[in-house]
Design an enzyme around this catalytic site. Structure first.
Site, mmCIF file in Angstrom:
data_model
loop_
_atom_site.group_PDB
_atom_site.id
_atom_site.type_symbol
_atom_site.label_atom_id
_atom_site.label_comp_id
_atom_site.label_asym_id
_atom_site.label_seq_id
_atom_site.Cartn_x
_atom_site.Cartn_y
_atom_site.Cartn_z
ATOM 1 N N HIS A 81 3.467 -12.356 0.635
ATOM 2 C CA HIS A 81 4.112 -12.127 -0.835
ATOM 3 C C HIS A 81 4.566 -13.369 -1.129
ATOM 4 C CE1 HIS A 81 4.310 -8.141 1.777
ATOM 5 N NE2 HIS A 81 3.466 -7.989 0.899
ATOM 6 N N HIS A 131 10.597 -6.197 -5.575
ATOM 7 C CA HIS A 131 9.340 -6.446 -4.946
ATOM 8 C C HIS A 131 9.581 -7.904 -4.192
ATOM 9 C CE1 HIS A 131 5.333 -7.056 -3.808
ATOM 10 N NE2 HIS A 131 5.089 -5.701 -3.370
ATOM 11 N N GLU A 133 6.966 -10.223 -3.689
ATOM 12 C CA GLU A 133 6.569 -10.964 -4.434
ATOM 13 C C GLU A 133 7.201 -11.459 -5.739
ATOM 14 O OE1 GLU A 133 2.623 -11.431 -7.237
ATOM 15 O OE2 GLU A 133 2.527 -10.198 -5.687
ATOM 16 N N THR A 172 1.139 -9.961 -8.869
ATOM 17 C CA THR A 172 -0.572 -10.094 -8.643
ATOM 18 C C THR A 172 -0.964 -8.626 -8.451
ATOM 19 O OG1 THR A 172 -0.359 -10.365 -6.328
ATOM 20 C CG2 THR A 172 -0.534 -12.211 -7.768
ATOM 21 N N SER A 231 2.938 -2.114 -3.277
ATOM 22 C CA SER A 231 2.805 -2.046 -4.406
ATOM 23 C C SER A 231 1.406 -1.544 -5.010
ATOM 24 C CB SER A 231 3.270 -3.221 -5.379
ATOM 25 O OG SER A 231 3.126 -3.354 -6.567
ATOM 26 N N ASN A 232 0.321 -2.378 -4.641
ATOM 27 C CA ASN A 232 -1.119 -2.193 -4.901
ATOM 28 C C ASN A 232 -1.411 -0.796 -4.678
ATOM 29 O OD1 ASN A 232 -3.334 -2.418 -2.595
ATOM 30 N ND2 ASN A 232 -1.632 -3.845 -2.180
#
Length: 320
Positions: A81, A131, A133, A172, A231-232
């Site tokens: 990340h 998060h 990232e 992303t 997250s994704n």
């Protein structure tokens, strides 16, 4: 014995591991192979408990921060990340042997933010607060130079002195549709804002969401295989819901399937987040096969052939 009811399963493709996740896991495994255990990893290498637990069994030690690591010659790996700039600096100060497993697509966002900053622009980051990232991207620049927005309402609240030059970057792993709406709001409010040369949402996130959009309207229920802190994976479940699928769930293992919801369905879609291994998808299908007469069909919306090489230190080891 009663006949099992039929259950057609539509398997989304692409699904599961992306190139950045494969590279991150390979970094830990190659470091263990070359240097032996232990190998220290700052934060979960990817957001999947199954993957993390399997690496722990091989000798990886996961820590939240570098100050948990004793004085050591062992490799210290940064997760996929990405990390704030302060983390590699701390590693250098302590003379730790650091290996960076940050996804190259996340690194691209970091470089974009730095270039905008050097050109005198204030950065707006579209992402989810807290998060890893987002923490890593915000930590590329001095405090206060990156402004986080999570919603269109956040965009409306932004205020900058007249003449402020602006640019935006994004996390992303966001929802493609949500992000498009936020970016539209940014461009409407700040017509001169500089955009990324190429969209920041990664190819894998986009491809997995497109496959779900294709499958979700065709099935009564859809399962996303993945961890709740991914997250994704969370975005895939939301995309399925918005695409008209009445029953959706994010599950990591079969013991998380709610059979009061999924026990009498007549069709099922399955996908997996970018950090979920295929063995977990197979496990979910097997669980349904115990209750249903399953037939599996793959629905493919894109071919993926992206490959990221290992970091230099391990590339040399792998070719030796």
């Amino acid at each position: 014995m009663a006949e099992k009811p039929p259950l057609p399963i539509l398997l989304c493709a692409p699904r599961g591991f992306c190139a950045g996740v494969v590279r991150a896991i390979d970094v830990v495994e190659e470091a263990l192979r070359k240097y032996g255990a232990p190998v220290y990893v700052r934060h979960e290498i990817v957001h999947n408990r199954f993957v993390v637990d399997s690496l722990k069994r091989k000798g990886a030690i996961f820590v939240d921060e570098l100050d948990e690591i004793p004085e050591t010659q062992a490799p210290v790996i940064f997760s996929a990340h990405g990390v704030p700039k302060s983390v590699p600096q701390t590693a250098r100060n302590r003379r730790l042997f650091a290996i960076d497993a940050t996804c190259p697509l996340v690194t691209k966002v970091h470089r974009e933010a730095e270039i905008h900053f050097k050109r005198g622009r204030t950065i707006i980051l579209v992402g989810h607060a807290g998060h890893p990232e987002v923490v890593g991207t915000m930590g590329q620049l001095p405090a206060g130079m990156v402004h986080l927005v999570e919603t269109e309402a956040d965009v409306a609240r932004l205020a900058f002195p007249p003449g402020t030059k602006l640019a935006f970057v994004t996390q992303t792993t966001l929802s493609v549709d949500d992000t498009a709406a936020i970016v539209a709001a940014l461009k409407a409010r700040f017509p001169e804002i500089a955009a990324p040369h190429k969209e920041d949402i990664c190819y894998a996130t986009t491809n997995r969401q497109e496959a779900v959009k294709r499958v979700a309207p065709l099935v009564e229920a859809l399962i996303v295989v993945g961890s709740p802190n991914s997250s994704n994976s969370q975005r895939l479940r939301e995309v399925a819901e918005r695409s008209g699928c009445a029953k959706t769930a994010l599950v990591l293992r079969t013991d998380e399937i709610d059979w009061s919801v999924f026990g009498d369905i007549r069709s099922l879609g399955i996908t997996a987040g970018a950090s979920a291994p295929e063995v977990l998808v197979e496990e979910i299908i097997a669980a349904f096969a115990q209750r249903f007469d399953v037939s599996v069909e793959t629905v493919s919306t894109a071919d993926e052939s992206v490959f990221f090489p290992l970091p230099r230190q391990l590339r040399e080891a792998a070719t030796a």
